[in-house]
Scaffold this motif. Structure first.
Motif, PDB file in Angstrom:
ATOM      1  N   TYR A 288     -24.109 -48.621 -33.006  1.00  0.00           N
ATOM      2  CA  TYR A 288     -23.227 -47.512 -32.656  1.00  0.00           C
ATOM      3  C   TYR A 288     -22.084 -47.441 -33.667  1.00  0.00           C
ATOM      4  O   TYR A 288     -21.642 -48.493 -34.182  1.00  0.00           O
ATOM      5  CB  TYR A 288     -22.616 -47.738 -31.262  1.00  0.00           C
ATOM      6  CG  TYR A 288     -23.599 -47.631 -30.132  1.00  0.00           C
ATOM      7  CD1 TYR A 288     -24.193 -46.404 -29.817  1.00  0.00           C
ATOM      8  CD2 TYR A 288     -23.940 -48.742 -29.362  1.00  0.00           C
ATOM      9  CE1 TYR A 288     -25.090 -46.301 -28.768  1.00  0.00           C
ATOM     10  CE2 TYR A 288     -24.833 -48.644 -28.311  1.00  0.00           C
ATOM     11  CZ  TYR A 288     -25.412 -47.412 -28.015  1.00  0.00           C
ATOM     12  OH  TYR A 288     -26.295 -47.311 -26.988  1.00  0.00           O
ATOM     13  N   PRO A 289     -21.533 -46.224 -33.886  1.00  0.00           N
ATOM     14  CA  PRO A 289     -20.365 -46.120 -34.774  1.00  0.00           C
ATOM     15  C   PRO A 289     -19.245 -47.083 -34.378  1.00  0.00           C
ATOM     16  O   PRO A 289     -18.568 -47.654 -35.239  1.00  0.00           O
ATOM     17  CB  PRO A 289     -19.953 -44.649 -34.617  1.00  0.00           C
ATOM     18  CG  PRO A 289     -21.268 -43.944 -34.370  1.00  0.00           C
ATOM     19  CD  PRO A 289     -22.057 -44.894 -33.495  1.00  0.00           C
ATOM     20  N   ASP A 290     -19.081 -47.296 -33.089  1.00  0.00           N
ATOM     21  CA  ASP A 290     -18.072 -48.239 -32.600  1.00  0.00           C
ATOM     22  C   ASP A 290     -18.324 -49.658 -33.119  1.00  0.00           C
ATOM     23  O   ASP A 290     -17.415 -50.480 -33.168  1.00  0.00           O
ATOM     24  CB  ASP A 290     -18.130 -48.240 -31.062  1.00  0.00           C
ATOM     25  CG  ASP A 290     -16.861 -48.751 -30.419  1.00  0.00           C
ATOM     26  OD1 ASP A 290     -15.777 -48.555 -30.989  1.00  0.00           O
ATOM     27  OD2 ASP A 290     -16.951 -49.356 -29.326  1.00  0.00           O
TER      28      ASP A 290
ATOM     29  N   GLU B  69      -9.652 -47.016 -23.929  1.00  0.00           N
ATOM     30  CA  GLU B  69     -10.394 -47.869 -22.982  1.00  0.00           C
ATOM     31  C   GLU B  69     -10.932 -47.082 -21.788  1.00  0.00           C
ATOM     32  O   GLU B  69     -11.746 -47.590 -21.023  1.00  0.00           O
ATOM     33  CB  GLU B  69      -9.568 -49.084 -22.544  1.00  0.00           C
ATOM     34  CG  GLU B  69      -8.195 -48.808 -21.968  1.00  0.00           C
ATOM     35  CD  GLU B  69      -7.092 -48.640 -23.020  1.00  0.00           C
ATOM     36  OE1 GLU B  69      -7.402 -48.387 -24.209  1.00  0.00           O
ATOM     37  OE2 GLU B  69      -5.905 -48.731 -22.639  1.00  0.00           O
ATOM     38  N   ASP B  70     -10.494 -45.836 -21.628  1.00  0.00           N
ATOM     39  CA  ASP B  70     -10.979 -45.011 -20.510  1.00  0.00           C
ATOM     40  C   ASP B  70     -12.060 -44.013 -20.911  1.00  0.00           C
ATOM     41  O   ASP B  70     -12.457 -43.164 -20.112  1.00  0.00           O
ATOM     42  CB  ASP B  70      -9.809 -44.224 -19.889  1.00  0.00           C
ATOM     43  CG  ASP B  70      -8.780 -45.146 -19.258  1.00  0.00           C
ATOM     44  OD1 ASP B  70      -9.153 -46.296 -18.912  1.00  0.00           O
ATOM     45  OD2 ASP B  70      -7.614 -44.735 -19.132  1.00  0.00           O
ATOM     46  N   LEU B  71     -12.525 -44.067 -22.154  1.00  0.00           N
ATOM     47  CA  LEU B  71     -13.596 -43.150 -22.572  1.00  0.00           C
ATOM     48  C   LEU B  71     -14.847 -43.423 -21.739  1.00  0.00           C
ATOM     49  O   LEU B  71     -15.091 -44.571 -21.347  1.00  0.00           O
ATOM     50  CB  LEU B  71     -13.918 -43.362 -24.060  1.00  0.00           C
ATOM     51  CG  LEU B  71     -12.913 -42.755 -25.030  1.00  0.00           C
ATOM     52  CD1 LEU B  71     -13.031 -43.407 -26.412  1.00  0.00           C
ATOM     53  CD2 LEU B  71     -13.133 -41.239 -25.149  1.00  0.00           C
ATOM     54  N   PRO B  72     -15.654 -42.387 -21.442  1.00  0.00           N
ATOM     55  CA  PRO B  72     -16.869 -42.624 -20.655  1.00  0.00           C
ATOM     56  C   PRO B  72     -17.736 -43.695 -21.316  1.00  0.00           C
ATOM     57  O   PRO B  72     -17.982 -43.625 -22.524  1.00  0.00           O
ATOM     58  CB  PRO B  72     -17.575 -41.261 -20.679  1.00  0.00           C
ATOM     59  CG  PRO B  72     -16.520 -40.263 -20.998  1.00  0.00           C
ATOM     60  CD  PRO B  72     -15.488 -40.980 -21.832  1.00  0.00           C
ATOM     61  N   PRO B  73     -18.198 -44.686 -20.523  1.00  0.00           N
ATOM     62  CA  PRO B  73     -18.968 -45.799 -21.112  1.00  0.00           C
ATOM     63  C   PRO B  73     -20.208 -45.350 -21.881  1.00  0.00           C
ATOM     64  O   PRO B  73     -20.576 -45.982 -22.866  1.00  0.00           O
ATOM     65  CB  PRO B  73     -19.361 -46.649 -19.901  1.00  0.00           C
ATOM     66  CG  PRO B  73     -18.373 -46.287 -18.839  1.00  0.00           C
ATOM     67  CD  PRO B  73     -17.940 -44.876 -19.085  1.00  0.00           C
ATOM     68  N   TYR B  74     -20.840 -44.225 -21.468  1.00  0.00           N
ATOM     69  CA  TYR B  74     -22.071 -43.812 -22.159  1.00  0.00           C
ATOM     70  C   TYR B  74     -21.811 -43.361 -23.594  1.00  0.00           C
ATOM     71  O   TYR B  74     -22.746 -43.208 -24.380  1.00  0.00           O
ATOM     72  CB  TYR B  74     -22.808 -42.716 -21.371  1.00  0.00           C
ATOM     73  CG  TYR B  74     -22.063 -41.409 -21.276  1.00  0.00           C
ATOM     74  CD1 TYR B  74     -21.300 -41.102 -20.160  1.00  0.00           C
ATOM     75  CD2 TYR B  74     -22.108 -40.478 -22.322  1.00  0.00           C
ATOM     76  CE1 TYR B  74     -20.590 -39.908 -20.080  1.00  0.00           C
ATOM     77  CE2 TYR B  74     -21.418 -39.287 -22.249  1.00  0.00           C
ATOM     78  CZ  TYR B  74     -20.652 -39.008 -21.131  1.00  0.00           C
ATOM     79  OH  TYR B  74     -19.965 -37.830 -21.071  1.00  0.00           O
TER      80      TYR B  74
ATOM     81  N   GLY C 182     -20.281 -32.784 -33.282  1.00  0.00           N
ATOM     82  CA  GLY C 182     -19.318 -33.883 -33.176  1.00  0.00           C
ATOM     83  C   GLY C 182     -19.028 -34.157 -31.711  1.00  0.00           C
ATOM     84  O   GLY C 182     -18.476 -35.198 -31.358  1.00  0.00           O
ATOM     85  N   TYR C 183     -19.458 -33.238 -30.844  1.00  0.00           N
ATOM     86  CA  TYR C 183     -19.168 -33.290 -29.408  1.00  0.00           C
ATOM     87  C   TYR C 183     -19.913 -34.437 -28.718  1.00  0.00           C
ATOM     88  O   TYR C 183     -20.813 -35.058 -29.289  1.00  0.00           O
ATOM     89  CB  TYR C 183     -19.581 -31.952 -28.764  1.00  0.00           C
ATOM     90  CG  TYR C 183     -18.845 -30.760 -29.344  1.00  0.00           C
ATOM     91  CD1 TYR C 183     -17.688 -30.278 -28.755  1.00  0.00           C
ATOM     92  CD2 TYR C 183     -19.312 -30.133 -30.498  1.00  0.00           C
ATOM     93  CE1 TYR C 183     -17.011 -29.187 -29.289  1.00  0.00           C
ATOM     94  CE2 TYR C 183     -18.642 -29.048 -31.040  1.00  0.00           C
ATOM     95  CZ  TYR C 183     -17.488 -28.576 -30.434  1.00  0.00           C
ATOM     96  OH  TYR C 183     -16.822 -27.507 -30.974  1.00  0.00           O
ATOM     97  N   ASP C 184     -19.532 -34.639 -27.461  1.00  0.00           N
ATOM     98  CA  ASP C 184     -20.236 -35.520 -26.528  1.00  0.00           C
ATOM     99  C   ASP C 184     -21.742 -35.273 -26.651  1.00  0.00           C
ATOM    100  O   ASP C 184     -22.193 -34.118 -26.582  1.00  0.00           O
ATOM    101  CB  ASP C 184     -19.741 -35.136 -25.111  1.00  0.00           C
ATOM    102  CG  ASP C 184     -20.283 -36.048 -24.021  1.00  0.00           C
ATOM    103  OD1 ASP C 184     -21.368 -36.618 -24.204  1.00  0.00           O
ATOM    104  OD2 ASP C 184     -19.603 -36.154 -22.988  1.00  0.00           O
ATOM    105  N   TRP C 185     -22.511 -36.328 -26.792  1.00  0.00           N
ATOM    106  CA  TRP C 185     -23.953 -36.131 -26.988  1.00  0.00           C
ATOM    107  C   TRP C 185     -24.640 -35.592 -25.737  1.00  0.00           C
ATOM    108  O   TRP C 185     -25.810 -35.183 -25.809  1.00  0.00           O
ATOM    109  CB  TRP C 185     -24.636 -37.408 -27.480  1.00  0.00           C
ATOM    110  CG  TRP C 185     -24.563 -38.601 -26.570  1.00  0.00           C
ATOM    111  CD1 TRP C 185     -23.719 -39.675 -26.691  1.00  0.00           C
ATOM    112  CD2 TRP C 185     -25.380 -38.876 -25.430  1.00  0.00           C
ATOM    113  NE1 TRP C 185     -23.949 -40.575 -25.689  1.00  0.00           N
ATOM    114  CE2 TRP C 185     -24.972 -40.117 -24.898  1.00  0.00           C
ATOM    115  CE3 TRP C 185     -26.427 -38.193 -24.792  1.00  0.00           C
ATOM    116  CZ2 TRP C 185     -25.549 -40.688 -23.769  1.00  0.00           C
ATOM    117  CZ3 TRP C 185     -27.004 -38.767 -23.665  1.00  0.00           C
ATOM    118  CH2 TRP C 185     -26.565 -39.999 -23.161  1.00  0.00           C
ATOM    119  N   LYS C 186     -23.930 -35.557 -24.602  1.00  0.00           N
ATOM    120  CA  LYS C 186     -24.584 -34.977 -23.412  1.00  0.00           C
ATOM    121  C   LYS C 186     -24.729 -33.460 -23.538  1.00  0.00           C
ATOM    122  O   LYS C 186     -25.495 -32.861 -22.787  1.00  0.00           O
ATOM    123  CB  LYS C 186     -23.811 -35.353 -22.150  1.00  0.00           C
ATOM    124  CG  LYS C 186     -23.981 -36.824 -21.812  1.00  0.00           C
ATOM    125  CD  LYS C 186     -23.986 -37.105 -20.328  1.00  0.00           C
ATOM    126  CE  LYS C 186     -24.407 -38.548 -20.092  1.00  0.00           C
ATOM    127  NZ  LYS C 186     -24.257 -38.979 -18.719  1.00  0.00           N
TER     128      LYS C 186
END
Ligand code: AMP
Ligand code: ZN
Ligand code: ZN
Length: 403
Positions: free
Chosen positions: A84-86, A301-306, A343-347
């Motif tokens: 992952y980029p992270d 730290e509050d970003l959605p875990p997915y 660039g958005y949320d992959w969902k």
């Protein structure tokens, strides 16, 4: 003297006989092509006879799920490393790296070719360490020495090189004498990204580019088929992310509500901005950013875990993400509006990418519903019989693809 010269001439044979020559030439071949921003549903919107034929003779995925943020640099390097980029550290197309005290930008040659930015182990480094040659007609990371290593053949990115020349060079690499021939090759095209940013994902202009890329893949395929070792070559055609429609009516300017004095640094670009608040100002920054509709700011730290995003030290305290279809800019920049972005949320389904593959390793006529781009590293290293570096992929998800 004479004897020396005789021994030198014989050296390659002696080395290979004694097993000291580490170069491996019996490894299967993988050619991996990226069509930047080729969206998962362009086959049904525009018609892609060549890709359809690859699917019929090999495998395809209904969608390839990109990693967050769904931008070019983070995702190409995720595909290359399985991280992952992270985890690999290219956390956006542009970001501040506190570990190096440098700002990375994709247009900055010095940064793009600085190996210190690139964590993890890309496929060509894995291959090199195991005695297998590789080549790259562009790929994010290939221009930087990573652990001191480049692909054996590589090019400095230049978007003016005609697409057909890139295909010709790849076919020439595949035609080199066995001992100089690369076994892993990347090939990159900056379309349909550029056209669909300007005209939108669903437009006659994007349709024309999609169809011409489809036939370009056909040229590559025909070239591969005419090689004597065609039966050993696997072809993968994928993209880094999709493209969503955006317009001027859903536009936010971050600095409209965010007081400049609260911000130490802000980097990124629509739709993902990394904000480093002035000491003690994190709550206020979140408050002011979240006054605007159409975007959301999070403590990292509050970003959605997915999203698997927020632990890397290059991600500052606050991350702002525009909602699907919305654009978040810093300030008005007349004339800079586009009709497509990513660039958005992959969902958001429009961010989904493509995956097609054929060759001796792949099943024939198999369609997977979904694949994840963190799994591509394992797909390639498995085919090539390379020992993979630790990565975020999951082998169970890829086993149905193989014969
Ligand atoms: P974006 O749409 O902003 O995520 O980035 C796409 C752009 O990345 C394309 O238009 C390319 O010009 C650019 N790009 C891709 N590969 C490279 C590279 N190796 N070096 C510099 N720019 C690149
Ligand atoms: Zn891209
Ligand atoms: Zn783009």
């Amino acid at each position: 003297m004479r004897l020396n010269r005789y021994l030198i001439a014989l050296l390659p044979a002696i080395l290979s006989f004694t097993g000291c020559n580490k170069e491996k030439t019996d490894t299967p071949y993988v050619v991996m092509v990226s069509l930047d921003a080729f969206r998962w549903d362009y086959d049904s919107i525009y018609g892609t006879p060549v890709l359809d034929d690859i699917a019929a003779k090999g495998v395809m995925a209904g969608r390839l799920i990109p990693s967050f943020p769904t931008k070019t640099f983070p995702n190409h390097y995720t595909i290359a490393t399985g991280l992952y980029p992270d985890h690999h550290g290219l956390v956006n197309n542009s970001f501040y790296a506190p570990d190096l005290d440098l700002v990375y930008r994709i247009g900055d040659r010095a940064m793009v070719s600085d190996g210190d930015f690139y964590g993890g182990e890309p496929i060509w480094v894995t291959a090199h360490k195991q005695g297998v040659k590789s080549a790259s007609f562009y790929w994010v990371g290939s221009e930087a020495p990573i652990e001191g290593i480049h692909p054996d053949y590589w090019k400095t990115y230049d978007d003016e090189v005609p697409f057909g020349d890139r295909v010709d060079t790849v076919l020439k690499w595949l035609s080199l004498p066995a001992e100089r021939r690369p076994h892993f090759i990347t090939l990159y095209f900056e379309e349909p990204d550029a056209t669909s940013h300007t005209y939108g994902p669903v437009s006659p202009e994007t349709g024309a580019v999609v169809r011409s890329l489809d036939s370009l893949v056909g040229t590559l395929r025909t070239g591969i088929a005419s090689l004597p070792h065609a039966k050993d070559i696997n072809l993968i055609v994928l993209s880094d992310h999709g493209m969503g429609a955006v317009d001027e009516s859903r536009y936010n300017y971050i600095m409209d509500t965010l007081p400049q004095a609260m911000v130490r640094r802000i980097y990124g670009g629509n739709p993902v901005w990394a904000v480093e608040p002035v000491e003690g100002m994190t709550d206020s920054v979140l408050y002011y950013l979240n006054l605007q509709h159409g975007m959301k700011a999070y403590r990292k730290e509050d970003l959605p875990p997915y999203l698997h995003y927020g632990t890397h030290p290059r991600i500052p305290a606050v991350v702002l993400i525009a909602d699907p279809g919305w654009t978040a800019g810093l300030r008005p920049e007349p004339g800079r509006y586009s009709k497509g972005d990513h660039g958005y949320d992959w969902k958001w389904r429009d961010m989904h990418a493509i995956f097609y593959a054929e060759g001796p390793a792949f099943r024939r006529g198999f369609a997977a519903d979904t694949l994840f781009n963190i799994d591509v590293y394992n797909i390639v290293t498995d085919i090539m019989g390379l020992n993979p570096a630790p990565n975020d992929g999951n082998r169970d998800r890829i086993s149905p693809l193989f014969r």
